[in-house]
Design a protein around this motif. Sequence first.
Motif: not given
Length: 537
Positions: A307, A310, A313
Amino acid sequence: MTNDPAPPAMRLASTGTIHHGVSVGEVLGVSTLADARLIAGKSGLDRIVQRLNVMEVPDILAWVKPNELLLTTGYPLRNTPQSLDRLVADLDERGLAALAIKLGRYLDELPGEMVEQADRLGFPLILLPNDVGFDDILNQVLTDILNRQAAILARTEEAHRALVQIILAGGGIREVTAEVAGLLKVAVATVDASGRTLATAGEPEQVAMLREAHASEGATPPGSVTPWTGAEGHYVAVPVVAGGHHHGRIVAFGARTPLDPSDVGILERAATVAALVITRQEAVTAVESKYRADFLRDLLTGRGGPRVAERARAFGWDLERPVSVLVAEIDPDVEERTVQDRMLAAWHAAVRRHDPRGAVAGFSHEVVAVVGASADLPRIARDALAGVSDGTFSTGLSRMAAGADALPGAYSQALKAARVGRQLHGAGAVAHFDELGVYRLLSLVNDTDELHAFVRETLGSLAGDDDAENADLRRTLQVLLETNLNVAETARRLHFHYNTLRYRIGKLERLLGNFTDDAHLRLNLTLALHVLRMRGI
């Protein structure tokens, strides 16, 4: 009494602190002094009275203190009235607030020189009524001072509770600034140590005046409580200090009346609360910066884990696009502790300006940025370098990386470019990995002794700089190799006669071998000259 009392006053002492007390004008307003007369020093009615004293001895100067109201019947000076004008100057020099005197018993009148001196100095001379005792004056004025100070403390404590409640509720600088503006009914601004405005509150017109005054008020010592008056109104600046560090100031502006001591007390409490907010935010920022740095370091070393996009972000980074890596490494002979923080701040500002979705993190002695490949990488590096005035760093730029998985290779390229760029161009260099050419290969040789040996074996006596003639011959050799042995072009570049250059070529071949016919020797000579250009090996 013939004079109107002056408004509540603030006086700036030499230490930059504000005295709490009552003005001489207010003292003249108490009931026991209803029949007192101000006979000189009207311009000093705003002097602050904090204590009272009675003159009983001729050598009173040894016993007086600043901001005192001195009461006397003139008894100690009954035999030397001519010294009264000098007494005024001495009392003024020691910071006394005023002199109040009874006439008729020991002195019939005050010398004209004394009155003139008091007017020149703005030192209030007060004529006391004969039917008022000193004890009545002492009790009433001291009670007034104590009541005033008690009211100031009560108001300040109430404001302090309101400000602390803001902190407990999770508020920040903006909320603190708004609360102070509401309490004081003035415009308030909080600025950081660099003068940047963090928050403002109050009527828009007064806020605009405050901004203008603050911009022009750069000479004020940052660590002092500073009142000043402009054409538009009255200002006070209070420093925000935490842990011995100056973090900025809280500045207040009132258009109608001066800010009184209780207002200043509230500003001082607000500055304390603002310091708590700032240190709390710094602690949070430090933790967040550590998480960012740890995450980016894991990405650059191939340990990003699942991830990645993610998690990136969540930090405001976009790593799902083509990116490039920039590495800024502090140059030698630069004190890392003093430069590291400003270097990181400069890189944050530069990346935010050119690529808001870029990533920036600081490591032990370097700053790493990951930005979109379409950004102007050299411009970002130059802007960051310009933001650090007291140190330098060399910057390396990588090739384009297609996503987070390619970041380790791009980081290695950027780091190599930074170090080779410094070797070639010195401190503050900006180098792209693709521009390194053969130097990229030479930098892979870890055995620097072997590189030095290669240079000595290939160039012989031309390898050193001890002999000016050898250094000059080496320059001739370098230009010959750069022009692919074009004698005419080399002569033009070096401003030599054609025959002079032919003579030099012959001398070089006697020292180095027949390089004009031996391509392998020319290659070795070229590599040896490249190694010499690499500094620090």
